[in-house]
Design an enzyme around this catalytic site. Structure first.
Site, mmCIF file in Angstrom:
data_model
loop_
_atom_site.group_PDB
_atom_site.id
_atom_site.type_symbol
_atom_site.label_atom_id
_atom_site.label_comp_id
_atom_site.label_asym_id
_atom_site.label_seq_id
_atom_site.Cartn_x
_atom_site.Cartn_y
_atom_site.Cartn_z
ATOM 1 N N ASP A 260 -92.386 64.997 54.809
ATOM 2 C CA ASP A 260 -92.692 63.908 55.745
ATOM 3 C C ASP A 260 -93.941 64.238 56.562
ATOM 4 O O ASP A 260 -94.236 65.411 56.819
ATOM 5 C CB ASP A 260 -91.486 63.686 56.672
ATOM 6 C CG ASP A 260 -91.527 62.329 57.351
ATOM 7 O OD1 ASP A 260 -92.399 61.511 57.009
ATOM 8 O OD2 ASP A 260 -90.681 62.091 58.231
ATOM 9 N N HIS B 195 -101.260 61.350 51.660
ATOM 10 C CA HIS B 195 -100.399 61.485 50.475
ATOM 11 C C HIS B 195 -101.075 62.373 49.426
ATOM 12 O O HIS B 195 -100.423 63.184 48.768
ATOM 13 C CB HIS B 195 -100.092 60.112 49.877
ATOM 14 C CG HIS B 195 -99.276 59.236 50.784
ATOM 15 N ND1 HIS B 195 -98.146 59.689 51.449
ATOM 16 C CD2 HIS B 195 -99.412 57.931 51.154
ATOM 17 C CE1 HIS B 195 -97.642 58.702 52.174
ATOM 18 N NE2 HIS B 195 -98.390 57.642 52.021
ATOM 19 N N LEU C 90 -87.688 77.656 37.059
ATOM 20 C CA LEU C 90 -87.446 76.736 38.171
ATOM 21 C C LEU C 90 -87.271 75.301 37.682
ATOM 22 O O LEU C 90 -88.043 74.835 36.845
ATOM 23 C CB LEU C 90 -88.661 76.792 39.120
ATOM 24 C CG LEU C 90 -88.700 75.742 40.232
ATOM 25 C CD1 LEU C 90 -87.679 76.065 41.318
ATOM 26 C CD2 LEU C 90 -90.099 75.658 40.853
HETATM 27 C C1 FPP Z 1 -93.499 60.600 53.855
HETATM 28 O O1 FPP Z 1 -94.595 60.667 54.710
HETATM 29 C C2 FPP Z 1 -93.960 60.851 52.524
HETATM 30 C C3 FPP Z 1 -93.817 60.006 51.474
HETATM 31 C C4 FPP Z 1 -93.119 58.725 51.543
HETATM 32 C C5 FPP Z 1 -94.407 60.331 50.183
HETATM 33 C C6 FPP Z 1 -94.298 61.745 49.819
HETATM 34 C C7 FPP Z 1 -95.148 62.007 48.675
HETATM 35 C C8 FPP Z 1 -95.873 63.124 48.520
HETATM 36 C C9 FPP Z 1 -95.844 64.240 49.452
HETATM 37 C C10 FPP Z 1 -96.707 63.325 47.315
HETATM 38 C C11 FPP Z 1 -95.818 63.320 46.122
HETATM 39 C C12 FPP Z 1 -96.417 64.002 45.025
HETATM 40 C C13 FPP Z 1 -95.900 63.979 43.793
HETATM 41 C C14 FPP Z 1 -96.439 64.879 42.808
HETATM 42 C C15 FPP Z 1 -94.812 63.077 43.390
HETATM 43 P P1 FPP Z 1 -94.994 59.368 55.499
HETATM 44 O O2 FPP Z 1 -95.943 58.576 54.688
HETATM 45 O O3 FPP Z 1 -93.749 58.631 55.881
HETATM 46 O O4 FPP Z 1 -95.690 59.964 56.748
HETATM 47 P P2 FPP Z 1 -95.612 59.384 58.218
HETATM 48 O O5 FPP Z 1 -94.158 59.392 58.624
HETATM 49 O O6 FPP Z 1 -96.429 60.346 59.011
HETATM 50 O O7 FPP Z 1 -96.193 58.009 58.179
#
Ligand code: FPP
Length: 254
Positions: free
Chosen positions: A34, A51, A145
């Site tokens: 997050d 992201h 893994l």
């Molecule tokens: C939450 O942060 C994150 C997500 C909804 C997406 C997570 C995805 C990745 C970390 C990349 C994934 C990579 C692969 C290879 C599948 P947020 O957008 O809610 O952040 P915020 O709360 O600060 O707005």
């Protein structure tokens, strides 16, 4: 026996500062990744940049987990609720598995990593599903893994589906209500066959589960950090495991 973790790394550039008990590494670590958006905002960047940077953390932490001998790493990449985000962001997020795997799949294969996905496949765009399925196919026989992407995953839907299946068995007369046990439900979850997470990590300072593995996390140790996912490093990961190793897991006993 306690050993300097450094010994595991030889001449690697990563120099963990803590001491980890190499015989008490969590078997299954689940992570709610997050804070990508806030990380980007704090730098005046678009959310997508967060992201994208978060994708690099996925690589970093996957490799760290592999080196430590973690058996299962489950990463919450997209929830069933994330479809509510703006279309452009959803489309961007749906391209990340493909981009990640196009860059990293060969190394994952080399490292004997097995790629899995848990979530509802039918709603995913073809290109996302194709990339994941290809990776799953190419790594299906790997024994290292297990890198398990929770993609279009929601714990309540997962449990509802399991309950429906149990209901069908009862209706068909194959199962008596009084004979229903925990394993009947656990065996019908998307994690069937996997151990429950020993450790849950959530980044970015939020203290909630957000519909993630509600059944499976019943006895997991939880570790929260204010650090945003894009800046989550191996050192933070070792901090979480160090704290896990300090805790006494009692599973309701004394
Ligand atoms: C939450 O942060 C994150 C997500 C909804 C997406 C997570 C995805 C990745 C970390 C990349 C994934 C990579 C692969 C290879 C599948 P947020 O957008 O809610 O952040 P915020 O709360 O600060 O707005």
């Amino acid at each position: 026996m306690f050993q300097r973790l450094r010994a595991l790394f030889g001449k690697a550039t990563i120099k963990p500062s803590q001491t980890l008990d190499t015989e008490n590494i969590p078997q299954h670590i689940a992570i709610i990744m997050d804070g990508n958006g806030r990380w980007a905002k704090s730098r005046g960047l678009p959310r997508m940049a967060g992201h994208h940077s978060g994708m690099k953390t996925v690589k970093r932490i996957t490799m760290a987990a592999d080196r430590l001998g973690v058996k299962f790493l489950t990463l919450y990449a997209f929830s069933t609720e994330n479809w509510k985000r703006p279309k452009a962001e959803v489309e961007f997020l749906m391209k990340l598995p493909q981009e990640f795997l196009s860059i990293e799949l060969n190394e994952l294969i080399e490292k004997n990593v097995q790629v899995r996905m848990m979530g509802y496949k039918s709603d995913l765009p073809d290109h996302t599903l194709h990339a994941i399925e290809e990776a799953m196919h190419k790594t299906a026989n790997n024994t290292g893994l297990v890198l398990n992407f929770a993609l279009n995953y929601g714990s309540r839907s997962e449990m509802l589906e399991a309950v429906r299946q149990i209901g069908q068995s009862v209706k068909a007369g194959d199962l008596q209500p009084e004979d229903i046990e925990e394993t009947h439900l656990a065996d019908r979850l998307l994690t069937a066959g996997m151990p429950d997470p020993d450790l849950l990590i959530r980044t970015s300072g939020e203290l909630r589960l957000s519909n993630f593995m509600l059944w499976q996390l019943a006895y997991s140790e939880m570790w929260f950090t204010d650090v945003y996912w894009p800046e989550f490093t191996e050192e933070h990961f070792y901090d979480a495991i160090t704290e896990y190793q300090r805790r006494a897991r009692r599973y309701g006993g004394l």
